[in-house]
Enzyme design. Structure first.
Site, PDB file in Angstrom:
ATOM      1  N   SER A  48      -2.006  -8.012  11.302  1.00  0.00           N
ATOM      2  CA  SER A  48      -3.184  -8.477  12.029  1.00  0.00           C
ATOM      3  C   SER A  48      -2.895  -9.817  12.702  1.00  0.00           C
ATOM      4  O   SER A  48      -2.009 -10.571  12.275  1.00  0.00           O
ATOM      5  CB  SER A  48      -4.369  -8.622  11.082  1.00  0.00           C
ATOM      6  N   CYS A  55      -0.810   0.290  16.047  1.00  0.00           N
ATOM      7  CA  CYS A  55      -1.038  -0.876  16.912  1.00  0.00           C
ATOM      8  C   CYS A  55      -0.965  -0.490  18.382  1.00  0.00           C
ATOM      9  O   CYS A  55      -1.423  -1.241  19.250  1.00  0.00           O
ATOM     10  CB  CYS A  55      -0.035  -1.976  16.604  1.00  0.00           C
ATOM     11  N   ARG A  88       0.819  -1.216   0.000  1.00  0.00           N
ATOM     12  CA  ARG A  88       0.000   0.000   0.000  1.00  0.00           C
ATOM     13  C   ARG A  88       0.854   1.268   0.000  1.00  0.00           C
ATOM     14  O   ARG A  88       0.429   2.297  -0.509  1.00  0.00           O
ATOM     15  CB  ARG A  88      -0.916   0.010   1.230  1.00  0.00           C
TER      16      ARG A  88
END
Length: 498
Positions: free
Chosen positions: A226, A281, A177
């Site tokens: 994740s 996070c 990304r």
């Protein structure tokens, strides 16, 4: 249109798989670049380059390896602002936050500059009669890192700097990304004197990841992302005989005691909950005020602060935060907000309809604040990863300790209080890997270690600090005795020091 390939064998190369991904401009929603998605053979080429270059690099003395790190630091400083602008343009975080992303990565490079000291082993003279005993740390060989979109400079540097300083060759698979900064970091490492093949960057998706996980030449894998993918990478890598460290999702709580400085607590929640649009996070996503009066006061103070957040372009120096990285993530976060409303939480600040004039197609979301969230709700159980703060009211201190301790994630937690006994008890009892006291985002500095518990962390060794040196090296222990000329005869029992 800008095209981004790979960095293999010391130079940028075009992608050969025929597959590409889109790199979006988060401010406009438009495609600003195309990134190559590596095939299995392209990743294998990078691994072969790394394997060929690593032995000579491992034989280079640690002081010379440290000099490359020192030179790299200077080169990044020379183009600090340009790199921050590139990072901001692909990720969407505002310029000041992008600079912080780079700085926290450089602090681990600074730590790695001490590699001559960090690699020193242990030595015991005369451990037994005429016997010396010592240990050394040696590199693993070829190692790899799979890093996330939310810190495109910091996490790659957390992974590659200690690994390379220890004498390994490194394969970096950054997020597709926002791949621009990882590619530039590789170029600057080469300019700093790193031999070709020691740092390779392969952009890609699951095909690239699975190749790294299954190729026997890759001895260790580090991952941040994740929890579901962290578990997959940990189990797959371990099944193929690799050393693996994986860091997953989070649901970081901030406990607000009745005696806390309420203005300080609100400032902390605003910065830690909404900075970088919540795409951290270590973001605080759950506020836990203790007692009804504390909760009422906290929410009353939070509402106008959330309503007045300034959301703007990533280039806006006055903005508190910018757009989210992709439309896909934006829609996912909106879906969580819709779910929270359906579950019965009170959405006291609703940022879903925020639009930035002139940039209506950008990935912008206004700050959202939920009150009266309960532990059974999906918005409490799962990581949202957006500018959404949930208030879970605890009736007493024991419930406040229990909430983060019983959550499936165990990354970070904070407590705001003026009472030392309470803080000491909390830090001792709470079942979370990183704890802050009157400190909202308890990210340790580079010379300590970073890592969460439970589904926030898989593996025995953490990131940066001394654990990074342990992870990227193997210990060899030598027991040494030189013959004295006296014949001793065969020994049939295990040696002891009795």
């Amino acid at each position: 249109m800008r095209e981004i390939g790979h960095f293999i064998g010391g130079k940028a190369v075009r992608g050969a798989s025929g597959r590409q991904g889109d790199v979006f401009n988060p401010n406009t929603g438009e495609v600003q670049a195309k990134v190559a998605l590596a095939s299995k053979s392209e990743v294998e080429t990078a691994i072969a380059n790394a394997e060929g270059a690593q032995p000579e690099w491992a034989a280079t003395n640690p002081q010379r390896r440290a000099r490359v790190m020192f030179k790299f630091l200077q080169l990044v400083q020379d183009e600090y602002d340009d790199m921050a602008r590139l990072l901001s343009s692909e990720h969407g975080k505002v310029f000041a936050d992008a600079k912080g992303d780079i700085q926290r990565g450089l602090e681990v490079v600074e730590f790695a500059c001490g590699i001559p000291h960090l690699l020193k082993g242990e030595y015991t003279e005369s451990a037994g009669p005429g016997t010396d005993l010592y240990s050394v740390r040696q590199p693993l060989g070829v190692v790899a890192g799979i890093t996330p979109f939310n810190f495109p400079a910091m996490i790659p540097l957390w992974k590659c700097a200690p690994a390379i300083a220890c004498g390994n060759a490194f394969i970096l698979k950054p997020s597709e990304r926002d791949p621009g900064v990882p590619m530039r970091l590789a170029e600057l490492f080469m300019k700093a004197g790193l031999p070709a093949g020691i740092l390779n960057v392969v952009n890609g998706d699951k095909e690239a990841v699975d190749t790294l996980l299954t190729d026997a030449r890759v001895k260790a894998i580090g991952f941040v992302g994740s929890s579901d993918i962290a578990h997959y990478i940990y189990s797959t890598g371990a099944a193929h005989g690799k050393r693996v460290q994986c860091f997953g999702g989070a649901k970081n709580h901030m406990i607000v005691m009745p005696d806390a400085d309420m203005d300080q607590a609100v400032d902390a929640l605003i910065g830690a909950g909404y900075g970088s649009a919540g795409e951290r996070c270590m973001a605080i996503s759950v506020a836990v005020p203790v007692g009804q009066k504390t909760a009422d006061t906290l929410v009353k103070k939070l509402i106008p602060r959330v309503e007045s957040l300034k959301i703007g372009l990533s280039t806006d120096t006055q903005a508190d935060y910018g757009p989210m990285v992709t439309k896909q993530l934006l829609n996912k976060v909106r879906g969580y907000i819709d779910t929270g409303v359906k579950e019965g939480a009170d959405l006291v600040v609703d940022g879903r309809n925020f639009k930035l004039q002139g940039y209506e197609n950008g990935n912008f979301l206004g700050g959202c604040l939920f009150d009266n969230v309960t532990a059974g709700m999906k918005i409490y159980k799962e990581e949202i990863f957006g500018p959404v703060l949930s208030v879970v009211r605890a009736k007493d201190y024991e419930e406040a300790v229990r909430l983060p301790s019983e959550h499936e994630y165990g990354n970070g937690v904070s407590i705001f209080t003026r009472d030392g006994d309470t803080a000491r008890d909390f830090t001792n009892r709470v079942q979370v890997g990183m704890v802050g006291v009157n400190f909202a985002i308890p990210v340790p500095l580079a010379y300590h270690t970073f890592g969460g518990w439970k589904r926030s962390g898989f593996g025995d060794l953490n990131q940066h600090g001394p654990d990074s040196i342990r992870f990227y090296t193997k210990t060899k222990t030598i027991t040494e005795r030189w013959p004295s000329g006296t014949k001793e005869g065969a020994e049939f029992v295990i040696p002891t020091m009795k």
